[in-house]
Structures are given as structure tokens and as C-alpha cells.
Write a protein that holds these residues in place. Structure first.
Motif, PDB file in Angstrom:
ATOM      1  N   LEU A 158      -4.508 -15.431  -1.131  1.00 51.43           N
ATOM      2  CA  LEU A 158      -3.505 -15.319  -0.066  1.00 51.43           C
ATOM      3  C   LEU A 158      -3.059 -13.870   0.111  1.00 51.43           C
ATOM      4  CD1 LEU A 158      -1.268 -18.458  -0.768  1.00 51.43           C
ATOM      5  CD2 LEU A 158      -2.761 -18.112   1.211  1.00 51.43           C
ATOM      6  N   LEU A 159      -2.828 -13.176  -1.015  1.00 52.58           N
ATOM      7  CA  LEU A 159      -2.373 -11.792  -0.946  1.00 52.58           C
ATOM      8  C   LEU A 159      -3.468 -10.858  -0.438  1.00 52.58           C
ATOM      9  CD1 LEU A 159      -0.221 -11.558  -4.204  1.00 52.58           C
ATOM     10  CD2 LEU A 159       0.563 -11.786  -1.839  1.00 52.58           C
ATOM     11  N   LYS A 160      -4.722 -11.196  -0.680  1.00 52.22           N
ATOM     12  CA  LYS A 160      -5.824 -10.411  -0.113  1.00 52.22           C
ATOM     13  C   LYS A 160      -5.780 -10.455   1.411  1.00 52.22           C
ATOM     14  CE  LYS A 160      -9.450 -10.812  -3.658  1.00 52.22           C
ATOM     15  NZ  LYS A 160     -10.755 -11.467  -3.953  1.00 52.22           N
ATOM     16  N   ARG A 161      -5.414 -11.624   1.928  1.00 52.60           N
ATOM     17  CA  ARG A 161      -5.406 -11.829   3.381  1.00 52.60           C
ATOM     18  C   ARG A 161      -4.114 -11.337   4.029  1.00 52.60           C
ATOM     19  NH1 ARG A 161      -8.756 -15.424   1.139  1.00 52.60           N
ATOM     20  NH2 ARG A 161     -10.461 -16.346   2.388  1.00 52.60           N
ATOM     21  N   GLU A 162      -2.998 -11.408   3.289  1.00 46.79           N
ATOM     22  CA  GLU A 162      -1.706 -10.967   3.850  1.00 46.79           C
ATOM     23  C   GLU A 162      -0.817 -10.434   2.730  1.00 46.79           C
ATOM     24  OE1 GLU A 162       1.802 -12.663   6.734  1.00 46.79           O
ATOM     25  OE2 GLU A 162      -0.268 -13.318   7.020  1.00 46.79           O
ATOM     26  N   GLU A 163      -0.833  -9.144   2.547  1.00 46.77           N
ATOM     27  CA  GLU A 163      -0.083  -8.485   1.481  1.00 46.77           C
ATOM     28  C   GLU A 163       1.420  -8.669   1.651  1.00 46.77           C
ATOM     29  OE1 GLU A 163       0.882  -6.308  -1.864  1.00 46.77           O
ATOM     30  OE2 GLU A 163      -1.082  -7.093  -1.250  1.00 46.77           O
ATOM     31  N   ASP A 164       1.878  -8.857   2.904  1.00 43.80           N
ATOM     32  CA  ASP A 164       3.311  -9.012   3.166  1.00 43.80           C
ATOM     33  C   ASP A 164       3.914 -10.245   2.497  1.00 43.80           C
ATOM     34  OD1 ASP A 164       3.251  -6.736   4.639  1.00 43.80           O
ATOM     35  OD2 ASP A 164       3.315  -7.710   6.604  1.00 43.80           O
ATOM     36  N   LEU A 165       3.074 -11.183   2.058  1.00 47.37           N
ATOM     37  CA  LEU A 165       3.582 -12.378   1.384  1.00 47.37           C
ATOM     38  C   LEU A 165       4.171 -12.048   0.010  1.00 47.37           C
ATOM     39  CD1 LEU A 165       0.775 -15.043   2.013  1.00 47.37           C
ATOM     40  CD2 LEU A 165       2.956 -14.841   3.200  1.00 47.37           C
ATOM     41  N   ARG A 166       3.782 -10.931  -0.563  1.00 43.96           N
ATOM     42  CA  ARG A 166       4.125 -10.634  -1.948  1.00 43.96           C
ATOM     43  C   ARG A 166       5.636 -10.684  -2.221  1.00 43.96           C
ATOM     44  NH1 ARG A 166       1.093  -8.562  -5.870  1.00 43.96           N
ATOM     45  NH2 ARG A 166      -0.553  -7.939  -4.403  1.00 43.96           N
TER      46      ARG A 166
END
Length: 293
Positions: A158-166
């Protein structure tokens, strides 16, 4: 033909039926039009967050507090739980009213999974699309939970696809996935802190205490037993399910409880614990001390 256009009008409707959908936060109100266009005809109002509504009604103290608390709500008053085990990924929305399933994603089985391993967790793209659909503004907390290493793999993808989720994604270990995993996660100290503003968390805490006290004689349930406890000044917290809120005996019970300095909490029936209280008569009490009889 001329294109139809919507015109805003102000109507006064005498309410006869109300239907609330807690997880879409939409309210349908039906009744007779008393002021405005088409007086005397029936009309249905579809009310959702942001709609201006004037309420003409004599409210009890509990109803006023209920409205004030609801008015403090917003996007942050919910969270998305992503439950992961070795068979599927399940999404649940948790808000002030309870827990609702939002969809599931089965894992590719057997050899297919290993063929996709180098390309990454393909199902992560579907999960991310579902997250965006539920939360297009990207602001609500996310909780990733489950046993084993699958949740860590999904987090990585998930973080590979959208870092803003972190910044808003928490990972919690649980002994199982699914609904039971979510219930377990709701007792986790990190989750309790993150969702402390939710009415649901306060309700679950009170109801857990209520059920734990029953075997020790420090809780009462059912109309007669609770009424007796209130008259004896033994009630610390009075719990009443929403479906009984407008019944005459409940208002009398509220008045007696206020005189005795009891806290009053209205309980939603959209979660399992609230439904359990409803089956026990819809009213319960956490007691200051044991009562006999």
C-alpha cells in the motif's frame, strides 16, 4: 424541450416517518407539508451532512446533548479497518454508531499467488481503490490488523502505491481477522487513543463494564430492577437503548436519575453490545453499590 432546473424552496413538514441510515449518515423524513408549496401533500426530505434544517420540537435534556454531540462530528468521527488473514482482506467502517462491513478481497490461491509475488501484492491495488472510494479526501484514520505476516506485506505494498498513507495508517496485531479481529483491535490502547472521540468507543467501554459487573451484583437491567435501583440512589450510570428514547416511562426514569445525580447514556443498537442490552429490556444501570431483592 427546455432543460429542467432545480429550484430551492423552503418547506415546513409535519414529520410522520423518519428513517436513518447510520453508515451513509443520511436521514429520510416524510410528512405533510404545512407551509410552502403544495400545502397538504406528502413530501420526503433527504437530509445529509451540510444540509440546513430547522427543528421545531420540545426537546428533553438528553436529546439536546445528543444533538450537540452529533454536531461535533465530521469526517474524523470514523475510521477504516482493514482486516487481513491468509485467505482474504475485509474492510470495515467504524463510526459513532457501530461497525459495518464495506467489502472483501480474496487472495489469489495456490500457484497464482506465487506467480504474482515478484510483481507485488496485486490485491493491494484493489484495496487502495476501495480506501479512496470510502475516503476520497484522504483524512480518516486507517487501521491494518490481523495475525501473521500478511498484514505487513499488504502495508508495504500500500505504501509503495501511496506514500501519503503512512501518517494515518496504524498496524495492529490480532489473534484473528474479520469482525472478531476488529472487535479485538478496538480494545487495543493505540486504537483507543486514536478513536477516543468516537461515541462508539465510549459506549463499548461502558457496556463492557456493565456486563462485567452483572455477576458481582453491581449492575441492574430490566425496567423494574433499574427503577428500584434509581429510587435507592444506587445508580451511577443509566444506560437506555435508542429505540426506547421516546417512551413515557423512560422520561420518568431520566428525571429520577437526574435527581439522584446519575449519568445518563443513550446507547446505539447498531453494534452487538447495544443489541444485547436491547434484548435485556433496553435499559441497564451500572451501580454504586449492591442492592438486595
Amino acid at each position: 424541450p427546455e432543460e429542467e432546473r432545480r429550484v430551492k424552496v423552503r418547506l415546513t413538514v409535519e414529520v410522520e416517518e423518519v428513517e436513518f441510515h447510520p453508515f451513509t449518515e443520511r436521514l429520510r423524513v416524510r410528512g405533510l407539508i404545512r407551509e410552502g408549496m403544495d400545502v397538504g401533500r406528502y413530501h420526503t426530505l433527504n437530509v445529509e451532512p451540510g444540509v440546513e434544517l430547522f427543528l421545531k420540537r420540545e426537546l428533553t435534556g438528553e436529546e439536546r446533548e445528543f444533538l450537540k454531540e452529533a454536531g461535533r462530528g465530521g469526517v474524523e468521527r470514523r475510521a477504516l479497518f482493514i482486516s487481513v488473514d491468509d485467505e482474504e482482506i475485509l474492510l470495515f467502517q467504524v463510526n459513532d454508531y457501530g461497525i459495518k462491513s464495506m467489502g472483501s478481497f480474496p487472495y489469489p490461491r495456490k500457484g497464482k499467488y506465487y506467480e504474482q509475488k515478484e510483481e507485488g501484492f496485486a490485491v493491494a491495488g484493489e484495496v487502495l481503490s476501495a480506501i479512496r472510494e470510502v475516503d476520497p479526501e484522504g483524512v480518516i484514520p486507517l487501521v491494518l490488523l490481523g495475525p501473521g505476516f500478511f498484514k505487513e506485506k499488504l502495508k508495504e505494498e500500500l505504501l509503495k502505491r501511496e506514500e501519503d498513507l503512512r501518517g494515518r495508517l496504524r498496524t495492529i496485531s490480532s489473534s484473528s481477522g474479520g469482525y472478531s479481529g476488529v472487535k479485538e483491535a478496538l480494545r487495543n490502547p493505540q486504537v483507543l487513543e486514536m478513536l477516543s472521540s468516537l461515541r462508539l468507543m465510549k459506549e463499548l467501554e461502558l457496556l463492557r463494564e456493565f456486563f462485567e459487573r452483572i455477576p458481582r451484583g453491581l449492575a441492574a437491567y430490566g425496567k423494574e430492577m433499574v427503577e428500584r435501583a434509581i429510587k435507592w440512589g444506587a445508580v451511577e450510570t443509566l444506560l437506555v437503548t435508542e429505540s426506547h428514547l421516546h417512551e413515557g416511562w423512560v422520561e420518568e426514569m431520566f428525571n429520577l436519575a437526574r435527581e439522584g445525580g446519575s449519568e445518563i447514556r443513550v446507547i446505539s443498537e447498531e453494534h452487538e453490545e447495544g443489541r444485547m442490552l436491547e434484548k435485556m429490556g433496553g435499559v441497564g444501570a451500572i451501580l454504586r453499590y449492591r442492592i438486595e431483592g
